[in-house]
Design a protein around this motif. Structure first.
Motif, short mmCIF file in Angstrom:
data_model
loop_
_atom_site.label_atom_id
_atom_site.label_comp_id
_atom_site.label_asym_id
_atom_site.label_seq_id
_atom_site.Cartn_x
_atom_site.Cartn_y
_atom_site.Cartn_z
N ALA A 120 0.82 -1.21 0.00
CA ALA A 120 0.00 0.00 0.00
C ALA A 120 0.86 1.27 0.00
O ALA A 120 0.50 2.27 -0.61
CB ALA A 120 -0.94 0.00 1.21
N GLN A 121 2.02 1.20 0.69
CA GLN A 121 2.84 2.43 0.68
C GLN A 121 3.39 2.70 -0.71
O GLN A 121 3.49 3.86 -1.13
CB GLN A 121 3.96 2.38 1.76
CG GLN A 121 5.26 1.68 1.40
CD GLN A 121 5.18 0.18 1.59
OE1 GLN A 121 4.22 -0.47 1.16
NE2 GLN A 121 6.19 -0.40 2.20
N THR A 124 0.49 3.98 -2.94
CA THR A 124 0.09 5.33 -2.53
C THR A 124 1.16 6.35 -2.91
O THR A 124 0.85 7.44 -3.42
CB THR A 124 -0.19 5.37 -1.01
OG1 THR A 124 -1.11 4.34 -0.70
CG2 THR A 124 -0.76 6.71 -0.58
N GLU A 128 0.75 9.48 -5.45
CA GLU A 128 1.08 10.85 -5.01
C GLU A 128 2.29 11.42 -5.75
O GLU A 128 2.89 12.40 -5.32
CB GLU A 128 1.32 10.85 -3.49
CG GLU A 128 0.08 10.47 -2.68
CD GLU A 128 -1.09 11.42 -2.90
OE1 GLU A 128 -0.87 12.65 -2.95
OE2 GLU A 128 -2.23 10.93 -3.06
#
Ligand code: IP8
Length: 250
Positions: A120-121, A124, A128
């Motif tokens: 998920a990091q 994400t 971004e």
């Protein structure tokens, strides 16, 4: 168009000099990434080269042989973090919004050796508009202490997590080579090339080119293995070197 790119550790380090970055090679790779039209839609993974493999061999650690020696864990993981910082710094200086992601802090293998890597990091950060830079590392391994997590395993996990359209592996050689040194254009099954794939010429605790091909055949997107000179061509959308495409890829 999302790209997962692995920079081989032997490409960006001096393989015979412990913990030495090959500045010329790293800066050429960084320039290719900074100047490509891929922009921020790229996840970079780098291997261990003379940072991780040197220490892993010293402590007898591989993807299957683990250690409980905390000095060994700190030596191997610490060396990989130093190489990662060098790669992230070089990318940042070239204007790429690179950020470090350290797999040892998040991943684990179960007692059967199956890897779980939270992503998920990475997804994400990508959304971004950062460029996550991961690296071959150690991984907590149930029943074995800590084992090596190769950059190739990361590429496989990340390619599906970020739904990559293209996967590139930049190696020291211009592709996967036949026994006579010519580049194999395309690989669709491991058995067809098994006899041609010997061990790696550098200290490599992750299985060399054979391990790489096996891992890349498992991808749902086709992967391309090429040499450092062909990195700009790969980033421009071409498929130099060897295309590795398992049954489900086309
Ligand atoms: O060079 C290995 O990563 P690879 C990382 O991608 C370590 O196989 C810690 C040796």
């Amino acid at each position: 168009m999302t790209v997962v790119l692995k920079l081989g550790g032997s490409v960006i380090t001096e393989k015979d000099e412990p913990e030495t970055v090959d500045r010329t090679a790293l800066s050429a790779a960084v320039s290719a990434i900074a100047e490509s039209a891929v922009g921020e839609d790229i996840v970079v993974v780098h291997g261990g080269g003379s940072f991780g493999h040197h220490h892993a061999a010293e402590y007898g650690v591989s993807t299957t042989e683990g250690t409980h020696d905390v000095d060994g864990v700190q030596a191997i993981h610490g060396a990989m973090c130093r190489l990662n910082a060098a790669v992230v710094d070089a990318l940042s200086e070239a204007g790429v919004p690179a950020v470090p992601v350290h797999p040892f802090s998040a991943a684990a293998r179960d007692a059967d050796g199956d890897l779980s890597l939270p992503t998920a990091q990475v997804t994400t950060l990508l959304a971004e508009e950062f460029v996550p830079v991961l690296h071959g590392d150690l991984v907590a391994h149930a029943g074995a202490g800590a084992t090596v997590l190769s950059g190739d395993e990361l590429v496989v996990e990340l390619a599906s997590a970020v739904d990559a359209n293209r996967v590139g592996v930049c190696s020291t050689v211009p592709g996967v080579l036949n026994e006579d040194g010519t580049v194999i254009d395309r690989i669709e099954a491991f058995e067809a090339v098994a006899s041609a794939l010997g061990g790696s010429d550098a200290t490599d605790v992750s299985g060399g080119m054979a391990g790489k091909v096996r891992a890349l055949l498992a991808l749902s997107a086709p992967a391309v293995v090429f040499g450092p000179d062909a990195l700009p061509a790969f980033l421009a959308g071409e498929s130099p070197g060897t295309t590795i495409a398992g049954d489900d890829d086309w």
